[in-house]
Design a protein around this motif. Structure first.
Motif, mmCIF file in Angstrom:
data_model
loop_
_atom_site.group_PDB
_atom_site.id
_atom_site.type_symbol
_atom_site.label_atom_id
_atom_site.label_comp_id
_atom_site.label_asym_id
_atom_site.label_seq_id
_atom_site.Cartn_x
_atom_site.Cartn_y
_atom_site.Cartn_z
ATOM 1 N N THR A 1 2.038 -3.109 -14.473
ATOM 2 C CA THR A 1 2.300 -2.752 -13.250
ATOM 3 C C THR A 1 3.462 -2.050 -12.820
ATOM 4 O OG1 THR A 1 3.121 -4.965 -13.461
ATOM 5 C CG2 THR A 1 0.656 -5.067 -13.528
ATOM 6 N N SER A 2 4.382 -2.597 -13.624
ATOM 7 C CA SER A 2 5.942 -1.602 -12.776
ATOM 8 C C SER A 2 5.322 -0.237 -13.295
ATOM 9 C CB SER A 2 6.928 -2.236 -13.665
ATOM 10 O OG SER A 2 6.509 -2.154 -14.981
ATOM 11 N N PRO A 3 6.511 0.810 -11.912
ATOM 12 C CA PRO A 3 5.843 1.514 -12.494
ATOM 13 C C PRO A 3 7.093 2.681 -13.279
ATOM 14 C CG PRO A 3 7.299 1.089 -10.110
ATOM 15 C CD PRO A 3 7.215 0.398 -11.112
ATOM 16 N N SER A 4 7.050 3.742 -13.985
ATOM 17 C CA SER A 4 7.205 4.502 -14.876
ATOM 18 C C SER A 4 9.044 4.460 -15.055
ATOM 19 C CB SER A 4 6.898 5.571 -15.534
ATOM 20 O OG SER A 4 6.377 6.970 -14.620
ATOM 21 N N HIS A 5 9.675 5.247 -15.796
ATOM 22 C CA HIS A 5 11.297 5.389 -15.236
ATOM 23 C C HIS A 5 11.142 6.412 -14.434
ATOM 24 C CE1 HIS A 5 15.567 5.477 -15.941
ATOM 25 N NE2 HIS A 5 15.216 6.591 -16.655
ATOM 26 N N GLY A 6 10.400 7.376 -14.252
ATOM 27 C CA GLY A 6 10.563 8.084 -13.280
ATOM 28 C C GLY A 6 10.100 8.032 -12.259
ATOM 29 N N ALA A 7 9.834 6.992 -12.155
ATOM 30 C CA ALA A 7 8.898 6.955 -10.370
ATOM 31 C C ALA A 7 9.542 5.954 -10.023
ATOM 32 C CB ALA A 7 7.605 7.176 -10.598
ATOM 33 N N SER A 8 10.304 4.793 -10.751
ATOM 34 C CA SER A 8 10.770 3.711 -9.601
ATOM 35 C C SER A 8 11.569 3.438 -8.595
ATOM 36 C CB SER A 8 11.736 3.326 -11.480
ATOM 37 O OG SER A 8 12.938 3.810 -11.664
ATOM 38 N N ASN A 9 12.290 5.029 -8.719
ATOM 39 C CA ASN A 9 12.835 4.870 -7.227
ATOM 40 C C ASN A 9 12.686 5.751 -6.250
ATOM 41 O OD1 ASN A 9 13.002 7.544 -8.554
ATOM 42 N ND2 ASN A 9 14.916 8.344 -8.308
ATOM 43 N N ILE A 10 11.388 6.060 -6.768
ATOM 44 C CA ILE A 10 10.593 6.910 -5.609
ATOM 45 C C ILE A 10 9.606 5.683 -5.223
ATOM 46 C CG2 ILE A 10 12.125 8.265 -5.532
ATOM 47 C CD1 ILE A 10 9.159 10.435 -7.281
ATOM 48 N N ALA A 11 9.473 5.200 -6.247
ATOM 49 C CA ALA A 11 7.670 4.028 -6.102
ATOM 50 C C ALA A 11 7.661 3.092 -5.604
ATOM 51 C CB ALA A 11 6.853 4.660 -6.959
ATOM 52 N N THR A 12 6.879 2.510 -4.890
ATOM 53 C CA THR A 12 6.598 1.248 -4.908
ATOM 54 C C THR A 12 5.076 0.938 -4.384
ATOM 55 O OG1 THR A 12 8.626 1.033 -2.879
ATOM 56 C CG2 THR A 12 6.972 -0.697 -2.833
ATOM 57 N N ALA A 13 5.196 -0.745 -5.661
ATOM 58 C CA ALA A 13 3.615 -0.444 -5.484
ATOM 59 C C ALA A 13 3.891 -1.286 -4.446
ATOM 60 C CB ALA A 13 3.763 -1.858 -7.441
ATOM 61 N N TYR A 14 2.223 -1.961 -4.539
ATOM 62 C CA TYR A 14 1.420 -2.380 -3.201
ATOM 63 C C TYR A 14 -0.228 -3.466 -3.755
ATOM 64 C CZ TYR A 14 -0.634 -3.505 1.364
ATOM 65 O OH TYR A 14 -1.104 -4.422 1.999
ATOM 66 N N LYS A 15 0.153 -4.561 -4.274
ATOM 67 C CA LYS A 15 -0.863 -5.438 -4.736
ATOM 68 C C LYS A 15 -2.197 -5.583 -3.678
ATOM 69 C CE LYS A 15 2.194 -5.128 -7.921
ATOM 70 N NZ LYS A 15 3.494 -6.269 -9.313
ATOM 71 N N ASN A 16 -2.361 -5.399 -2.396
ATOM 72 C CA ASN A 16 -3.340 -5.719 -1.580
ATOM 73 C C ASN A 16 -3.614 -4.786 -0.958
ATOM 74 O OD1 ASN A 16 -4.829 -7.540 -0.369
ATOM 75 N ND2 ASN A 16 -3.578 -9.229 0.796
ATOM 76 N N VAL A 17 -4.683 -4.235 -1.035
ATOM 77 C CA VAL A 17 -4.775 -3.464 -0.462
ATOM 78 C C VAL A 17 -6.419 -3.909 1.028
ATOM 79 C CG1 VAL A 17 -4.776 -1.176 -1.986
ATOM 80 C CG2 VAL A 17 -6.991 -2.303 -2.251
ATOM 81 N N LYS A 18 -6.865 -4.457 0.500
ATOM 82 C CA LYS A 18 -7.511 -4.994 1.486
ATOM 83 C C LYS A 18 -6.801 -5.647 2.916
ATOM 84 C CE LYS A 18 -10.935 -6.758 -1.451
ATOM 85 N NZ LYS A 18 -11.967 -8.357 -1.700
ATOM 86 N N ASP A 19 -5.641 -5.586 2.912
ATOM 87 C CA ASP A 19 -4.419 -6.051 4.334
ATOM 88 C C ASP A 19 -4.465 -4.987 4.899
ATOM 89 O OD1 ASP A 19 -2.952 -6.971 5.477
ATOM 90 O OD2 ASP A 19 -1.910 -8.345 4.815
ATOM 91 N N VAL A 20 -5.010 -4.525 5.466
ATOM 92 C CA VAL A 20 -4.561 -2.802 6.224
ATOM 93 C C VAL A 20 -3.690 -2.838 7.185
ATOM 94 C CG1 VAL A 20 -6.246 -0.662 7.670
ATOM 95 C CG2 VAL A 20 -7.002 -2.349 5.470
ATOM 96 N N ASN A 21 -3.468 -4.096 7.660
ATOM 97 C CA ASN A 21 -1.711 -3.718 8.481
ATOM 98 C C ASN A 21 -0.851 -4.603 8.308
ATOM 99 O OD1 ASN A 21 -4.276 -4.542 10.813
ATOM 100 N ND2 ASN A 21 -4.051 -6.470 10.989
ATOM 101 N N LYS A 22 -0.597 -5.122 6.782
ATOM 102 C CA LYS A 22 0.373 -4.935 6.386
ATOM 103 C C LYS A 22 0.812 -4.201 5.788
ATOM 104 C CE LYS A 22 3.093 -7.225 2.402
ATOM 105 N NZ LYS A 22 3.005 -8.156 1.299
ATOM 106 N N LEU A 23 -0.614 -2.561 5.142
ATOM 107 C CA LEU A 23 0.053 -1.568 4.742
ATOM 108 C C LEU A 23 0.133 -0.764 5.582
ATOM 109 C CD1 LEU A 23 -0.644 0.752 2.446
ATOM 110 C CD2 LEU A 23 -3.267 0.624 3.186
#
Length: 375
Positions: free
Chosen positions: A111-133
């Motif tokens: 679930t955690s981003p890889s080392h190369g993408a950790s500084n430019i990636a943010t995990a989003y874990k509720n794609v059903k909530d479109v307003n929050k997206l």
């Protein structure tokens, strides 16, 4: 034509207008939509890094690929990621879209981003909530460009994946809100057309200012389209297709152009259609029951028509119809009329005789019939 798309996304939105929006459509018959998406993405990133784009940053919403995939893709295209946190951010909706892996200890590393993408990636874990997206995309974009008047670009790699978790009205509303946002410079997304109903495709095409379609490029010499599953088709057709783009102009006019698309290991190439493939563009001409061309006799007859404002060149006085009287009447007025008897002149005068329809009708007078009204 592909360069025209990239220029439109690069130039961005005019003041007071919605941002340019691009829909990229493909199907299983010609599955090169992601190649076109990657091409547009890399071109836009190059313009952002070079300072040639209206947008100063890019928010990439990843549904079908991981953040590390996009980092490797852009690095292969020659983009420098030394300053990547300043101009790109990836919203990771691919790794754990529904948050199912949060409670699993053994999947914590996944679930955690890889080392190369950790500084430019943010995990989003509720794609059903479109307003929050939507709020996340705007927040990440403003974090890239700051609080000034600078804009950012938004890219969604798969609207089809979004429609698996949310309704059409929610997803189309998110895209429409992004396009009308005053901080968004441009937006584009990928849609697999054969996975959805026609009304779904029509909804996203309505939102778009440009619609790019990747279609199979398999035609026989006589212009008849063959079946994609026919084993006798040439093997090279599996690596090329027809790339057509429909541009919606600000004045309401629509322009459709086509190119030939070649998918290779190194990337994707666009070439103009060859003359023998011109039969494909004939489908863009509306089929009518009358001829739109003039015959040779019709051209000669049209050329021999003398317009009223043209000089005859024969030395005679040219009389032009002024819209109030005919030339015959004008000639009659120039001809002196012999004097006649006064009785004849009196009888030739016209007069108007008015008969009332009924006795109840009041005769005409100079009095205002509405004088008795208390207004």
């Amino acid at each position: 034509m592909a360069d025209s798309i990239c220029r439109a996304l690069r130039d961005g939105a005019l003041e007071g207008e919605h941002a340019p929006a691009l829909t990229i459509k493909d199907s299983t018959a010609s599955p090169f939509g992601f190649d076109v998406y990657s091409y547009v993405l890399s071109q836009l990133c190059s313009n952002i890094l070079a300072g040639k784009s209206q947008s100063r940053g890019l928010v990439l919403v990843a549904f079908s690929r991981s953040p590390s995939f996009y980092i490797d893709l852009l690095k292969r295209r020659g983009l420098d990621f030394a300053s990547s946190p300043k101009w790109i951010h990836i919203l990771d909706c691919y790794t754990d879209p529904l948050g199912w892996k949060d409670g699993l200890v053994e999947c914590a590393s996944a679930t955690s981003p890889s080392h190369g993408a950790s500084n430019i990636a943010t995990a989003y874990k509720n794609v059903k909530d479109v307003n929050k997206l939507l709020s996340m995309i705007v927040e990440l974009g403003q974090g890239l460009v700051g609080q000034g008047k600078f804009r950012f670009c938004a890219a969604i790699d798969s609207v089809s994946e979004m429609l698996r978790h949310s309704s059409l009205s929610s997803v189309s509303g998110l895209v429409s809100n992004l396009r009308s946002h005053d901080r968004v410079s441009s937006i584009f997304w990928l849609l697999h057309s054969d996975l959805h109903q026609d009304r779904v495709i029509a909804a996203f095409e309505y939102i778009s200012s440009m619609v790019a379609s990747v279609e199979p490029f398999n035609q026989y010499a006589n212009g008849q389209r063959g079946n994609i599953n026919t084993p006798s088709l040439p093997e090279q057709n599996s690596a090329k297709g027809k790339f057509s783009v429909r541009f919606k102009r600000r004045n309401g006019r629509v322009r459709v152009v086509c190119e030939e698309l070649h998918a290779e290991q190194s990337g994707i190439n666009f070439t103009s259609l060859s003359p023998e493939d011109g039969v494909m563009n004939q489908g863009l001409i509306p089929k009518v029951q009358f001829s739109l061309q003039l015959t040779e006799k019709e051209r000669i007859d049209r050329a021999n028509v003398v317009l009223p404002f043209e000089h005859q060149g024969n030395g005679k006085l040219i009389q032009i119809y002024d819209g109030r009287r005919s030339l015959a009447d004008a000639n009659d007025e120039e001809t002196p009329v012999p004097a006649k008897k006064s009785e004849t002149n009196e009888s030739s005068k016209g007069e108007i005789i008015y008969f009332r329809d009924s006795e109840d009708e009041m005769p005409d007078s100079d009095e205002d019939p509405d004088d008795d009204l208390d207004i």
